[in-house]
Design an enzyme around this catalytic site. Structure first.
Site, short mmCIF file in Angstrom:
data_model
loop_
_atom_site.label_atom_id
_atom_site.label_comp_id
_atom_site.label_asym_id
_atom_site.label_seq_id
_atom_site.Cartn_x
_atom_site.Cartn_y
_atom_site.Cartn_z
N GLY A 89 -8.28 -6.75 4.41
CA GLY A 89 -8.57 -6.16 4.94
C GLY A 89 -8.75 -7.73 6.27
N ARG A 144 -4.11 -1.48 -6.21
CA ARG A 144 -3.71 -2.60 -5.60
C ARG A 144 -3.95 -3.47 -7.23
NH1 ARG A 144 -6.51 -4.20 -0.39
NH2 ARG A 144 -8.31 -4.78 -1.22
N CYS A 193 4.81 -40.43 -17.66
CA CYS A 193 3.31 -40.29 -17.51
C CYS A 193 3.04 -40.73 -15.63
CB CYS A 193 2.90 -41.61 -17.96
SG CYS A 193 3.21 -43.48 -17.67
N ARG A 227 -2.64 3.44 8.77
CA ARG A 227 -3.72 2.44 7.97
C ARG A 227 -2.68 1.17 8.18
NH1 ARG A 227 -4.60 5.21 2.47
NH2 ARG A 227 -6.38 2.20 1.63
N MET A 245 -5.71 -7.31 8.33
CA MET A 245 -5.31 -6.40 9.81
C MET A 245 -6.24 -5.00 9.55
SD MET A 245 -1.20 -7.03 8.98
CE MET A 245 -1.33 -6.49 7.39
N HIS A 250 -8.93 -43.28 -3.55
CA HIS A 250 -9.18 -43.86 -4.70
C HIS A 250 -10.26 -42.85 -5.62
CE1 HIS A 250 -11.54 -46.33 -7.43
NE2 HIS A 250 -9.91 -46.50 -7.17
N SER A 275 9.40 -44.62 -20.35
CA SER A 275 8.87 -43.53 -19.59
C SER A 275 8.71 -43.76 -18.44
CB SER A 275 6.93 -44.11 -20.09
OG SER A 275 5.98 -43.28 -20.09
N TYR A 303 9.04 -35.53 -23.64
CA TYR A 303 7.20 -34.94 -22.48
C TYR A 303 6.80 -35.24 -21.87
CZ TYR A 303 6.77 -39.85 -23.48
OH TYR A 303 6.29 -41.51 -23.80
N LYS A 313 0.67 -1.66 -0.45
CA LYS A 313 0.05 0.03 -0.29
C LYS A 313 1.12 1.07 -0.44
CE LYS A 313 -4.06 -0.66 2.52
NZ LYS A 313 -4.25 -0.49 3.77
P1 ADP Z 1 -7.41 -2.34 4.12
O1 ADP Z 1 -6.47 -2.44 4.00
O2 ADP Z 1 -8.33 -3.31 4.74
O3 ADP Z 1 -8.44 -1.75 2.62
P2 ADP Z 1 -7.53 0.48 3.88
O4 ADP Z 1 -5.91 1.03 5.19
O5 ADP Z 1 -7.03 0.61 2.65
O6 ADP Z 1 -7.61 -0.82 4.15
O7 ADP Z 1 -8.23 2.04 4.78
C1 ADP Z 1 -9.90 0.97 4.86
C2 ADP Z 1 -11.09 2.05 4.17
O8 ADP Z 1 -10.70 3.53 4.38
C3 ADP Z 1 -10.63 2.34 2.73
O9 ADP Z 1 -12.47 2.13 2.98
C4 ADP Z 1 -9.53 3.79 2.18
O10 ADP Z 1 -9.98 4.44 1.84
C5 ADP Z 1 -10.03 4.52 3.87
N1 ADP Z 1 -9.63 5.27 4.47
C6 ADP Z 1 -7.69 5.02 4.13
N2 ADP Z 1 -7.37 5.95 4.87
C7 ADP Z 1 -8.42 7.46 4.20
C8 ADP Z 1 -8.13 8.80 4.45
N3 ADP Z 1 -6.99 9.48 4.25
N4 ADP Z 1 -9.04 8.63 4.04
C9 ADP Z 1 -9.72 8.58 3.41
N5 ADP Z 1 -10.79 7.10 3.80
C10 ADP Z 1 -9.08 7.01 3.92
MG MG Z 2 -7.75 -0.39 1.60
#
Ligand code: ADP
Ligand code: MG
Ligand code: MG
Length: 890
Positions: A100, A335, A835, A91, A102, A451, A767, A855, A21
């Site tokens: 989702g 991503r 084979c 984040r 962490m 089996h 083979s 092969y 990220k």
């Molecule tokens: P995850 O890795 O679980 O997607 P994120 O770190 O991306 O978690 O954040 C969770 C949510 O919060 C996402 O929808 C993201 O877009 C939003 N978010 C994160 N940082 C900001 C920010 N600085 N301003 C507005 N929304 C944010």
């Molecule tokens: Mg995210």
């Protein structure tokens, strides 16, 4: 301490350092996209935090504060300043995307003072209080460990009391009251007041995000995806933008292409007046991205342009998070998007056509294992499932049919045109006909490699194994799950890719060999050195094999031709014959049957090589089960009536006992059968050569390769080779037709591999039978090993993997390599292949490529996978050679 905190505009950090990220935020900032400013605390910092005993070192704290100052300068806002407060998100962001898994905290920096400031500044008190309550809930959950349930429950009660049906209806005063309620919850559960100091909030949050690397779901996710536990997560501190500022604001997620079909059109959802996770949380139903075009045309156009830019920049389909604050677009994350197999292929091919990636890159982007999803019928994705129960997903694909509980019943019903699903506690080789006749098989015992599972996968049929909650009653012909009873004849549907069993019929879709898929495979063909053949022993299988691109048959197992219902009594007569005359009479009836089978296969393969293996399994596999015979015999004995029948049973029992072996896997089988009962092999050879003659007569080309199984000593092969030549030449003479043919052997016991130089003197090809070679190298009988201890070995990491699934390169592979080398030393032109199931497994295919086999041969349904895996193996080794060359120049 090294530098561990980096501003978003500081150079180009790697994913290893900044997490996925963080690195992408830096990259997006660099190319000028509207990314809210911030900084990243590196994964190295995370590891120092763990080393310091889950404590933030002084130096790290200092670097964070320094960066915070820069952020304040850049934004013109100050942390904790009521007149113009800086608010940030904290984040998580690991090296590999773990969506989702962490934690993240939004709106950090809010307290009783800044909330008032924000209200005045924005002239939007409702927004300020809404942001504050969100922050209290998230912070309490992630840092203070107060379950979100208490907050949700409180809010729910509040809404019902006041007669609100959704959050956007709540007014500023309402949120103020909710905040008071939330703080009470915090007090009650943590015995402390909610921390109001923004810096304290910040450092507590950073620690909590580091800690979330080790929460349960993150650990499980890493295990499933083979991600190392030592990488740690980075933490991103980013100034907030707000999607919850009113109806000119919103937040959403977009994919640059459809992640389930791959279609090149924007795909995604958004919510007006919402923040962060609201879209995925399912509290409100989001709107499709297309309607953003009407609601905010300018923002939409800007988003479309950004998507194109990001895709071209990262050269792959992207999954993008965005927020709109008062009509202004911000990008918060990008991503590489997860996708189905179908989408993966479509996208790879389209990206090549759009000249964004090369064909080689496209080939490397598809995981061969994912292709399985595409070659089977499957349940319509739009259907909402309510499974009755779940077992192991042993063989992918979906099927619907009537439940039957035994194999002959399955055969009978399917002959009447009924679709059936065979349900058994477990299956044995005798159930093969039942499995063939059924749409799918379920067993209540046995694992992924039992089996039933192996056979079903080989045939490309759906199968569920180890479905332990099925309480099968074979007498009553029914099974129970809890108190649901399913009787013979009731219709069920199964999904072999998930292991789900569903009552009744459900909508299905056919396997798609899309044009893109076919095209991708032709690219693969252009990049591979390994040839790909199929294991097939019938006309039908040969047709499928050809359709999927097989370049011949690598293993035609003649014993399958003996299993047919009409043939098995003759096979039994042949086995039970007392005299050679009796045996030859039975054999003469079998000959034309086998001959017909071979003709069909030769015709379909139309000049492609066909490797036919002479009879391999121990003969008792064709006879009734000894224990069952004893029971029948005893019953008849007690009845004391039908003496004729009794005598027949007695005789049968005597012969069956005579053929009984202590260890059939190591007993009278393979070429040993041909040595002891040459007349059986002679019959098979004659059938092959008569078939050749007939096909040649029709003007069709044939490339027969006759294969002698289980040779351990060159003398065995010498004798069998002579047998083939004598019988064959006689028929060529008799029919006046002749062609080139090869005689070779399987290398499937260690002795053969170690004396391959001698064996090669008598062989035109090798083979490698890696199934038996694995059994004999490890000294495991597969069925016993998989049934009794192999899973424990794998669970306890005694063995890294099931060696019957992925070739054990350390020992079995060494034998293959040795056999190959010795064989080629004797005969340079020796043809070599493998084979067995390993021929359709990507790592084993890579190995076969690396050591230089000609092969691989695998089940027809795995041929596309093998074509792709063979291309990948070649591309990867070319790339490796390139790097090695460069390094030697340096
Ligand atoms: P995850 O890795 O679980 O997607 P994120 O770190 O991306 O978690 O954040 C969770 C949510 O919060 C996402 O929808 C993201 O877009 C939003 N978010 C994160 N940082 C900001 C920010 N600085 N301003 C507005 N929304 C944010
Ligand atoms: Mg995210
Ligand atoms: Mg074998």
């Amino acid at each position: 301490m090294n530098k561990v905190v980096y501003m978003f505009n500081e150079g180009n950090g790697t994913k290893e350092l900044l997490g996925g990220k963080g690195a992408n935020l830096v990259e997006m900032t660099r190319i000028g996209l509207p990314v809210p400013y911030g900084f990243t605390i590196s994964t190295e910092a995370c590891n120092s935090y763990f080393k310091a005993g889950n404590c933030i070192p002084r130096e790290m704290e200092f670097q964070v504060l320094e960066s915070l100052k820069k952020l304040e300068e850049e934004t013109g806002k100050r942390f904790g300043d009521p007149s113009n407060p800086l608010l940030v998100s904290v984040r998580s962001g690991a090296v590999h995307s773990m969506p989702g898994m962490m934690d993240t905290i939004l709106n950090l920096g809010m307290n009783d003072e800044t909330v008032e400031g924000l209200a005045t500044l924005t002239k939007n008190p409702r927004f300020a209080y809404d942001s504050y309550r969100r922050f209290i809930q998230m912070f309490s959950d992630v840092v203070l460990k107060v379950d979100v349930f208490y907050f949700e429950q409180f809010l729910e009660e509040y809404r019902t009391e006041r007669g609100y049906s959704s959050d956007p209806e709540l007014l500023a005063e309402d949120w103020q009251k909710v905040i008071i309620g939330y703080k009470k919850i915090v007090k009650k559960h943590t015995k402390r007041t909610f921390p109001e100091d923004p810096k304290e909030q910040l450092f507590l949050s950073i620690s909590a995000v580091f800690d979330s690397w080790n929460n349960q779901r993150a650990i499980v996710y890493r295990r499933l995806n083979k991600i190392s536990d030592h990488l740690g997560t980075a933490v991103n501190i980013q100034s907030m933008v707000f999607g919850n500022m009113g109806n000119d604001s919103g937040t959403g997620v977009g994919f640059t292409r459809d992640p389930s079909t791959g279609e090149p059109k924007l795909y995604g959802e958004y919510l007006i007046n919402a923040q962060g996770e609201d879209v995925v949380a399912g509290i409100r139903t989001p709107q499709p991205i297309s309607s953003l075009q009407e609601e905010m045309p300018e923002v939409f156009q800007q988003f479309v342009n950004t998507c194109r830019l990001l895709e071209e920049h990262f050269r792959d389909m992207q999954d993008i998070e965005f927020t709109v604050e008062r009509g202004q677009l911000f990008i918060l994350q990008t991503r590489v998007g997860k996708r189905t197999a179908q989408a993966a292929i479509r996208i790879a091919v389209d990206l090549v056509n759009e000249q964004i990636i090369s064909k080689k890159e496209a080939l490397l982007r598809i995981d061969p294992d994912q292709l399985n999803q595409l070659l089977h019928r499957r349940i319509d994705d739009t259907f909402v499932r309510k499974p009755l129960t779940k077992g192991l997903p042993a063989s992918p694909g979906a099927a619907t049919g009537q439940v039957v509980f035994d194999s002959s019943e399955a055969e009978r019903l399917s002959k009447d045109g009924k679709k059936v699903i065979l349900v058994r506690p477990e299956t044995t080789p005798e159930d093969i006909n039942g499995i063939v006749a059924s749409q799918a098989t379920i067993t209540s015992r046995g694992g992924m490699t039992s089996h039933a599972a192996v056979v079903a996968r080989g045939m490309g049929k759906a199968c569920i194994c180890g479905c332990e909650s099925l309480n099968i009653d074979l007498k009553l012909k029914q099974f129970k799950v809890g108190d649901v009873i399913v009787k013979q004849g009731d219709v069920i549907t199964i999904d072999g890719s998930t292991g789900e069993v569903i009552l009744g019929e459900v909508p299905m879709i056919d396997p798609e060999l899309s044009n893109e898929f076919k095209l991708l495979l032709t690219w693969a063909d252009g990049h591979r050195k390994l040839r790909v053949r199929a294991n097939a022993d019938s006309r039908e299988d040969s047709i499928i094999a050809l359709e999927f691109g097989a370049e011949g048959i690598g293993l035609c197992r003649t014993e399958h031709m003996f299993m047919d219902e009409d043939r098995i009594p003759i096979v039994q007569d042949m086995i039970l014959a007392e005299t050679i005359e009796e045996r030859e009479e039975a054999l003469s009836k079998l000959l034309p049957m086998q001959q017909g089978d071979f003709e069909h296969i030769f015709e379909v393969m139309d000049g492609n090589p066909v490797t036919i293996r002479l009879l391999d399994p121990p003969l008792h596999e064709f006879l009734p089960d000894k224990e069952e015979l004893i029971i029948e015999f005893t019953k008849l004995q007690m009845l004391k009536s039908n003496f004729q029948e009794l005598n027949k049973k007695k005789e049968l029992l005597r012969k069956v006992s005579h053929l009984d072996e202590f260890n059939p896997m190591l007993g009278l089988r393979g070429c040993r059968l041909g040595m002891i009962y040459p007349e059986i092999y002679i019959m098979q050879v004659k059938a092959i050569f008569y078939a050749i003659a007939n096909v040649l007569e029709k003007g069709i080309e044939v490339k027969p390769e006759i294969m002698i199984p289980l040779v351990g000593h060159v003398n065995e092969l010498k004798e069998m080779r002579q047998l083939v030549i004598t019988a064959g030449e006689q028929i060529f003479e008799e029919t006046g037709h002749n062609c080139n043919y090869l005689i070779g052997t399987m290398i499937e016991v260690p002795r053969a591999a170690l004396t391959a130089d001698n064996i090669a003197k008598e062989a035109d090809f090798f083979s490698f039978g890696t199934n038996d070679l694995t059994q004999t190298t490890f000294g495991y009988s597969r069925d016993d090993a998989e049934g009794k201890f192999l899973q424990t070995y794998i669970d306890n990491k005694v063995l890294p993997e099931n060696p019957f699934v992925s070739l054990d390169q350390e020992a079995v592979g060494k034998l293959v390599e040795t056999g190959l080398k010795l064989g080629k030393d004797t005969k340079r032109g020796l043809k070599t292949g493998i084979c067995g199931e390993h021929g359709g497994e990507k790592q084993s295919i890579q190995f076969c490529h690396d050591i230089g086999l000609d092969y691989v041969s695998c089940s027809p349904y795995r041929v596309p996978l093998a074509r792709l895996a063979a291309a990948q193996a070649n591309i990867k080794s070319e790339q490796k050679q390139c790097i090695d060359k460069l390094q030697t120049h340096i």
